[in-house]
Motif scaffolding. Structure first.
Motif, PDB file in Angstrom:
ATOM      1  N   ILE A  89     -83.354  27.568  -3.562  1.00 44.61           N
ATOM      2  CA  ILE A  89     -84.561  27.498  -4.394  1.00 44.61           C
ATOM      3  C   ILE A  89     -85.283  28.840  -4.347  1.00 44.61           C
ATOM      4  O   ILE A  89     -85.696  29.375  -5.381  1.00 44.61           O
ATOM      5  N   SER A 132     -89.709  24.134  -7.978  1.00 44.09           N
ATOM      6  CA  SER A 132     -89.730  22.944  -7.132  1.00 44.09           C
ATOM      7  C   SER A 132     -88.555  22.020  -7.435  1.00 44.09           C
ATOM      8  O   SER A 132     -88.097  21.941  -8.579  1.00 44.09           O
ATOM      9  N   ILE A 133     -88.104  21.322  -6.414  1.00 45.57           N
ATOM     10  CA  ILE A 133     -87.116  20.252  -6.560  1.00 45.57           C
ATOM     11  C   ILE A 133     -87.754  18.949  -6.096  1.00 45.57           C
ATOM     12  O   ILE A 133     -88.416  18.918  -5.054  1.00 45.57           O
ATOM     13  N   ILE A 174     -85.874  19.363 -11.522  1.00 46.51           N
ATOM     14  CA  ILE A 174     -86.365  20.708 -11.249  1.00 46.51           C
ATOM     15  C   ILE A 174     -87.667  20.905 -12.015  1.00 46.51           C
ATOM     16  O   ILE A 174     -87.733  20.631 -13.215  1.00 46.51           O
ATOM     17  N   LEU A 200     -78.809  26.260  -9.039  1.00 51.46           N
ATOM     18  CA  LEU A 200     -79.261  25.283  -8.054  1.00 51.46           C
ATOM     19  C   LEU A 200     -78.286  24.124  -7.925  1.00 51.46           C
ATOM     20  O   LEU A 200     -78.146  23.544  -6.862  1.00 51.46           O
ATOM     21  N   SER A 203     -79.491  22.316  -3.736  1.00 52.02           N
ATOM     22  CA  SER A 203     -80.943  22.499  -3.712  1.00 52.02           C
ATOM     23  C   SER A 203     -81.531  22.635  -2.307  1.00 52.02           C
ATOM     24  O   SER A 203     -82.513  21.993  -1.973  1.00 52.02           O
TER      25      SER A 203
END
Length: 299
Positions: A244, A292-293, A210, A234, A239
């Motif tokens: 998100i 962001s993932i 993450i 998350l 995810s």
């Protein structure tokens, strides 16, 4: 107020916690954004990727995904200058450079330098200052390259713990490093740092990592442990885009609420006390969050 940014068919297939890094698959970022201007309660909203005097961008190139946040210095308002113009123009310029392929993924400082130089050379009058943080994921090498100037920044979280964190750059209390364009009569008086002064890092990331990139409006109001509590949500939702987006919004909303709590001992208030000032409460400020993932990239 929030938006979700996605490109192609980015699939967050990774289970949070990371997988083996011996594969040759390309990685990418699945990113959502959320933010609030500090004048949000008055109904003053900016167009595009701007929250108050903050600005941000998310850009995609065939070799990399690039994120950026910038925090316009509000003091310019006293001189009749809209602080959001500088931060917004800087981020839009950096975004265009990335989309045109005029960058090297391993050199995020180069993106910042090129963007700032365009502003300096632009014939359209522009005055102001801002901090800036650029984050680049090199899709094939699985490396994250960052450049941070000032007190915006990023966190990388893996397995519920912060494994990488940007360093804050301050000249002195509440005076971060910043890029500036001053009128001729004020040159040498207005604080202005070189983009090359940005703190740079490079490190490997894993599927499911993450990445939280934000302006100081978040970090001044929420300590890491509060952010990590929100990010735990998350893990249970694999995810997907919606989770998100929801988590980014939850983090930004919580920071915004704490910013107006006069009894809360915020990280900013604690920092002020450490510098000999008797301060308590949150810090009303613009807040920008990019969440962001790291995911497997499929086109």
């Amino acid at each position: 107020m929030f938006s979700v940014l996605s490109y192609g068919r980015l699939v967050a297939r990774a289970v949070l916690g990371g997988l083996s890094q011996t594969d040759s698959r390309d990685y990418s970022l699945v990113t959502a954004s959320c933010g609030f201007g500090k004048d949000f309660r008055k109904g003053i909203l900016k167009k595009g990727m701007c929250y108050g005097d903050d600005a941000c961008f998310v850009a995609r190139h065939r070799t990399a995904d690039v994120l950026g946040v910038a925090d316009g210095v509000g003091g310019w308002r006293d001189y009749g200058v809209d602080p959001s113009q500088f931060s917004g123009t800087l981020m839009r310029t950096c975004e265009r450079l990335v989309k045109e392929g005029r960058f090297v993924p391993s050199n995020p400082v180069g993106i910042l330098t090129a963007g700032y130089c365009e502003l300096l050379q632009n014939k359209v009058p522009l005055l102001g200052s801002s901090t800036a943080c650029i984050v680049v994921l090199d899709r094939s090498s699985h490396r994250l390259h960052t450049a941070n100037l000032g007190d915006s920044g990023f966190l990388v979280v893996r397995g519920g713990e912060v494994v990488h964190r940007s360093d804050e750059q301050q000249h002195y209390f509440n005076t971060p490093f910043q890029l500036s364009i001053a009128p001729p009569e004020a040159e040498g008086v207005v604080l202005s740092d070189s983009p090359e002064a940005a703190d740079s890092t490079s490190f490997d990331v894993q599927l499911g990592d993450i990445i939280l990139t934000a302006t100081d409006g978040l970090f001044d109001n929420m300590p890491d442990y509060m952010i990590l509590q929100e990010l735990k949500k998350l893990k249970a939702s694999n995810s997907n885009y919606e989770s998100i987006q929801q988590t980014a919004r939850s983090i930004a909303e919580q920071a915004h609420e704490l910013a107006y709590d006069p009894t809360y001992m915020s990280p900013f208030a604690q920092f002020a006390c450490d510098n000999g000032l008797n301060v308590r409460g949150g810090k009303p400020d613009d807040i920008t969050v990019l969440l962001s993932i790291v995911a497997e990239y499929t086109d």
